[in-house]
Design a protein around this motif. Structure first.
Motif, PDB file in Angstrom:
ATOM      1  N   GLU A 123      -5.080  -3.897  -4.043  1.00 34.08           N
ATOM      2  CA  GLU A 123      -6.155  -4.574  -3.325  1.00 34.08           C
ATOM      3  C   GLU A 123      -6.446  -5.946  -3.930  1.00 34.08           C
ATOM      4  OE1 GLU A 123      -7.419  -3.708  -0.416  1.00 34.08           O
ATOM      5  OE2 GLU A 123      -5.909  -2.132  -0.550  1.00 34.08           O
ATOM      6  N   GLU A 151      -6.263  -9.142  -1.480  1.00 34.19           N
ATOM      7  CA  GLU A 151      -7.451  -9.969  -1.292  1.00 34.19           C
ATOM      8  C   GLU A 151      -7.215 -11.409  -1.764  1.00 34.19           C
ATOM      9  OE1 GLU A 151     -10.246  -9.287   0.319  1.00 34.19           O
ATOM     10  OE2 GLU A 151      -9.267  -7.404   0.860  1.00 34.19           O
ATOM     11  N   ARG A 184       0.836  -1.214   0.000  1.00 37.73           N
ATOM     12  CA  ARG A 184       0.000   0.000   0.000  1.00 37.73           C
ATOM     13  C   ARG A 184       0.866   1.258   0.000  1.00 37.73           C
ATOM     14  NH1 ARG A 184      -3.487  -3.108   3.758  1.00 37.73           N
ATOM     15  NH2 ARG A 184      -5.408  -3.628   2.643  1.00 37.73           N
TER      16      ARG A 184
END
Length: 216
Positions: free
Chosen positions: A97, A101, A85
């Protein structure tokens, strides 16, 4: 009485002119030295920026490489989530993301291969709910197929073999496409979803590497 003007001799005029020239030369030399100093400072600043840029890029490569290794092993990302990030979140938020995930529900190529082998016999058979007419139509279609010589065979066994080969070479998306076209692909819905998810995370990682290439 008015004072008479002082008339300078020719030598005095020459000496004065030479003195002015020397001052001009000295001033010109000073200007050149200032310009040279500014150029050296600018070059030093560029070198510093380049060094900082190379260091940041090397750090990004290390983070991307460590992330790929963790995903390939099915290991949790841990501290790499925050690093991803920080390093890529501003430029590639959706990509980051996707990687995070996918890593939280890990799947590896070895797992996909083992599961595909376990599904192989069911995938090449007719679906249980398939009617007689549909089965005959499908079998006739597989017997009489006109295709270019160079195109892949549509026969189930060969599709399955290609799917496994694609997995062994890291092409999970292509493997999923082959399995989707097998007679009883419904038996592999979960497998197809996992293979496509693995392919998505690999594409996402490739985008992070391309982002680093643009920083060169």
């Amino acid at each position: 009485a008015a004072s008479s003007p002082v008339i300078a001799s020719e030598q005095e005029v020459t000496d004065a002119a030479q003195a002015v020239e020397r001052v001009a030369e000295q001033q010109g030399g000073l200007d050149q030295r200032i310009v040279a100093m500014e150029q050296r400072l600018a070059a030093l600043d560029l070198q510093t920026q380049a060094a900082e840029g190379n260091s940041a890029r090397a750090e990004g490569l290390l983070i991307a490489f460590a992330t790929r290794r963790a995903i390939e092993r099915g290991a949790p990302l841990g501290y790499l989530e925050d690093q991803l990030r920080l390093r890529f979140g501003e430029a590639r938020p959706n990509t980051v993301e996707t990687v995070i995930e996918s890593a939280r529900a890990p799947v590896t190529l070895d797992q996909l291969i083992a599961r595909l082998d376990g599904l192989a016999s069911a995938l090449v058979e007719a679906p249980p709910e398939e009617g007689v007419f549909s089965r005959l139509q499908r079998e006739l279609n597989s017997l009489f197929v006109i295709r270019p010589e160079s195109s892949p065979s549509p026969l189930p066994a060969r599709r399955l073999a290609r799917a496994r080969l694609f997995l062994e070479t890291g092409r999970a998306g292509a493997a999923a496409a082959e399995v989707r076209n097998l007679p009883n692909s419904a038996a592999a819905e979960e497998w197809i979803a996992d293979a496509e998810r693995f392919a998505r995370v690999q594409r996402a990682l490739d985008r992070l590497y391309r982002e680093l290439e643009l920083e060169k």
